[in-house]
Design a protein around this motif. Structure first.
Motif, mmCIF file in Angstrom:
data_model
loop_
_atom_site.group_PDB
_atom_site.id
_atom_site.type_symbol
_atom_site.label_atom_id
_atom_site.label_comp_id
_atom_site.label_asym_id
_atom_site.label_seq_id
_atom_site.Cartn_x
_atom_site.Cartn_y
_atom_site.Cartn_z
ATOM 1 N N GLY A 186 0.800 -1.218 0.000
ATOM 2 C CA GLY A 186 0.000 0.000 0.000
ATOM 3 C C GLY A 186 0.829 1.263 0.000
ATOM 4 N N LEU A 187 2.160 1.122 -0.075
ATOM 5 C CA LEU A 187 3.066 2.265 -0.052
ATOM 6 C C LEU A 187 3.907 2.300 -1.325
ATOM 7 C CD1 LEU A 187 4.476 1.898 3.582
ATOM 8 C CD2 LEU A 187 2.728 3.539 2.831
ATOM 9 N N LEU A 188 4.434 3.474 -1.636
ATOM 10 C CA LEU A 188 5.433 3.571 -2.686
ATOM 11 C C LEU A 188 6.743 2.989 -2.163
ATOM 12 C CD1 LEU A 188 4.802 7.159 -4.127
ATOM 13 C CD2 LEU A 188 3.726 4.991 -4.755
ATOM 14 N N ASP A 189 7.633 2.695 -3.072
ATOM 15 C CA ASP A 189 8.902 2.097 -2.690
ATOM 16 C C ASP A 189 9.831 3.135 -2.057
ATOM 17 O OD1 ASP A 189 10.771 0.138 -2.396
ATOM 18 O OD2 ASP A 189 11.244 -0.088 -4.529
ATOM 19 N N HIS A 190 10.788 2.663 -1.274
ATOM 20 C CA HIS A 190 11.791 3.546 -0.677
ATOM 21 C C HIS A 190 12.878 3.847 -1.709
ATOM 22 C CE1 HIS A 190 14.562 0.148 -0.533
ATOM 23 N NE2 HIS A 190 13.583 -0.573 -0.020
ATOM 24 N N PRO A 191 13.705 4.876 -1.484
ATOM 25 C CA PRO A 191 14.801 5.191 -2.413
ATOM 26 C C PRO A 191 15.840 4.076 -2.440
ATOM 27 C CG PRO A 191 14.380 7.031 -0.920
ATOM 28 C CD PRO A 191 13.613 5.859 -0.390
ATOM 29 N N HIS A 192 16.520 3.961 -3.571
ATOM 30 C CA HIS A 192 17.559 2.950 -3.749
ATOM 31 C C HIS A 192 18.877 3.622 -4.111
ATOM 32 C CE1 HIS A 192 14.797 -0.533 -3.711
ATOM 33 N NE2 HIS A 192 13.940 0.319 -4.250
ATOM 34 N N TYR A 193 19.975 3.032 -3.680
ATOM 35 C CA TYR A 193 21.306 3.549 -3.974
ATOM 36 C C TYR A 193 22.227 2.385 -4.318
ATOM 37 C CZ TYR A 193 19.761 7.821 -1.580
ATOM 38 O OH TYR A 193 19.082 8.956 -1.204
ATOM 39 N N THR A 194 23.252 2.675 -5.124
ATOM 40 C CA THR A 194 24.287 1.687 -5.418
ATOM 41 C C THR A 194 25.626 2.409 -5.522
ATOM 42 O OG1 THR A 194 24.898 -0.169 -6.854
ATOM 43 C CG2 THR A 194 24.018 1.793 -7.936
ATOM 44 N N ARG A 195 26.680 1.721 -5.924
ATOM 45 C CA ARG A 195 27.996 2.321 -6.030
ATOM 46 C C ARG A 195 28.031 3.402 -7.100
ATOM 47 N NH1 ARG A 195 28.577 -2.964 -4.792
ATOM 48 N NH2 ARG A 195 29.961 -3.499 -3.071
ATOM 49 N N PRO A 196 28.849 4.442 -6.929
ATOM 50 C CA PRO A 196 29.805 4.671 -5.842
ATOM 51 C C PRO A 196 29.120 5.288 -4.612
ATOM 52 C CG PRO A 196 29.954 6.459 -7.415
ATOM 53 C CD PRO A 196 28.964 5.475 -7.983
ATOM 54 N N PRO A 197 29.776 5.224 -3.448
ATOM 55 C CA PRO A 197 29.167 5.783 -2.234
ATOM 56 C C PRO A 197 29.067 7.304 -2.261
ATOM 57 C CG PRO A 197 31.386 4.980 -1.793
ATOM 58 C CD PRO A 197 31.031 4.505 -3.167
ATOM 59 N N LEU A 198 29.881 7.951 -3.091
ATOM 60 C CA LEU A 198 29.810 9.406 -3.261
ATOM 61 C C LEU A 198 29.830 9.712 -4.744
ATOM 62 C CD1 LEU A 198 29.845 12.220 -1.869
ATOM 63 C CD2 LEU A 198 32.335 12.191 -2.150
ATOM 64 N N TRP A 199 28.801 10.398 -5.223
ATOM 65 C CA TRP A 199 28.697 10.715 -6.651
ATOM 66 C C TRP A 199 28.260 12.157 -6.793
ATOM 67 C CZ3 TRP A 199 24.380 11.735 -9.910
ATOM 68 C CH2 TRP A 199 24.671 11.748 -11.282
ATOM 69 N N ARG A 200 29.107 12.964 -7.450
ATOM 70 C CA ARG A 200 28.825 14.389 -7.656
ATOM 71 C C ARG A 200 28.434 15.090 -6.362
ATOM 72 N NH1 ARG A 200 25.608 14.483 -13.538
ATOM 73 N NH2 ARG A 200 27.310 13.539 -14.731
ATOM 74 N N ASP A 201 29.214 14.831 -5.350
ATOM 75 C CA ASP A 201 29.038 15.429 -4.015
ATOM 76 C C ASP A 201 27.760 14.953 -3.311
ATOM 77 O OD1 ASP A 201 31.391 16.910 -4.249
ATOM 78 O OD2 ASP A 201 30.349 18.555 -5.257
ATOM 79 N N ALA A 202 27.088 13.951 -3.873
ATOM 80 C CA ALA A 202 25.887 13.407 -3.234
ATOM 81 C C ALA A 202 26.226 12.038 -2.641
ATOM 82 C CB ALA A 202 24.753 13.267 -4.242
ATOM 83 N N PRO A 203 26.198 11.906 -1.306
ATOM 84 C CA PRO A 203 26.573 10.634 -0.674
ATOM 85 C C PRO A 203 25.397 9.685 -0.526
ATOM 86 C CG PRO A 203 26.195 12.283 1.011
ATOM 87 C CD PRO A 203 25.963 12.975 -0.311
ATOM 88 N N VAL A 204 25.708 8.435 -0.381
ATOM 89 C CA VAL A 204 24.710 7.442 0.016
ATOM 90 C C VAL A 204 24.427 7.652 1.503
ATOM 91 C CG1 VAL A 204 24.285 4.968 0.346
ATOM 92 C CG2 VAL A 204 25.468 5.769 -1.700
ATOM 93 N N PRO A 205 23.176 7.612 1.939
ATOM 94 C CA PRO A 205 22.883 7.774 3.368
ATOM 95 C C PRO A 205 23.706 6.817 4.231
ATOM 96 C CG PRO A 205 20.862 7.843 2.112
ATOM 97 C CD PRO A 205 21.955 7.467 1.145
#
Length: 252
Positions: free
Chosen positions: A173-192
């Motif tokens: 009944g909910l939308l999906d959560h965000p997903h992340y993969t490698r690299p852990p830091l991309w364009r100054d945006a980190p993986v939580p």
């Protein structure tokens, strides 16, 4: 599962099982698929299956005879218990819950309408009308292909991970959560950080909170339909507080 699609354009419908998950379902034997040409059931040399509507008006109506014969032939091929579904803008909307229910059926016969629709006298042979949405397509083929794709991925053994379908958007009944993969830091945006922590309990909590938040922001109508537990309500409040803080920080 056995699926028969009745269409004026079977070669078009067949494309759905030539790629991706439906192809995998076909290859592993979870899905048996056939597109049946409605024109083969015409009793005329011109293979015509439509005629002008009684009472006047624009467009053409699909004749009941060829369609009834095609349904009977499809039932002979895959079993009399197969559920007959007409793809129609007047039908119930496609939902994940409906796809899950249909995936448990032993067989489906999908009717792709064209023109102004089907002769009403064939409706006693139809178990269900299903709609892709509140808009009109030139025919039911695209809607049928969407249904086949959505159902095929729910069949046992088709997805690489058995939990993949359960984690999809709308499954709970909910939308999906965000997903992340490698690299852990991309364009100054980190993986939580929580996703890199290895703490599965914290990761599960974070994912549920993000799913609740995404649903509230993008599809509030879905949230309204849910009876949120105290834990879910607390996670949603936490998400909204964090989200508001992030927006205020970004605006500075």
């Amino acid at each position: 599962m056995k699926v028969e699609v009745i269409s004026l354009f079977p070669e078009f419908v067949e494309q759905v099982v030539k790629v991706g998950i439906p192809r995998k379902a076909l290859d592993c034997g979870a899905l048996q698929f056939n597109a049946r040409d409605l024109r083969n059931y015409s009793d005329g040399a011109d293979r015509r299956v439509d005629d002008r509507p009684y009472g006047g008006g624009p467009g053409m109506v699909m004749e009941p005879g060829p369609l009834s014969d095609a349904i009977a032939a499809a039932k002979t091929a895959i079993g009399s218990s197969a559920k007959v579904i007409a793809m129609s803008p007047q039908g119930i909307p496609m939902t994940q819950a409906l796809m899950k229910a249909l995936s448990a059926e032993p067989g489906l016969i999908l009717i792709c309408g064209r023109y102004e629709g089907l002769d009403e006298r064939v409706t006693p042979q139809i178990d269900l009308e299903v709609s892709l949405g509140d808009f009109v397509l030139s025919g039911g083929e695209l809607a049928a292909m969407v249904l086949v794709d959505a159902v095929a991925r729910l069949l046992p053994g088709v997805l690489g991970h058995e939990g993949s379908a359960e984690a999809d958007s709308f499954s709970a009944g909910l939308l999906d959560h965000p997903h992340y993969t490698r690299p852990p830091l991309w364009r100054d945006a980190p993986v939580p950080d929580v996703l890199l922590s290895g703490d599965h309990a914290k990761i599960a909590r974070w994912r549920l909170k993000q799913a609740l938040g995404a649903t509230f922001l993008k599809r509030p109508d879905l949230i309204e339909k849910l009876d949120l537990s105290r834990t879910h309500a607390e996670l949603l409040r936490e998400f909204l507080s964090e989200h508001s803080g992030e927006k205020n920080q970004a605006s500075k």
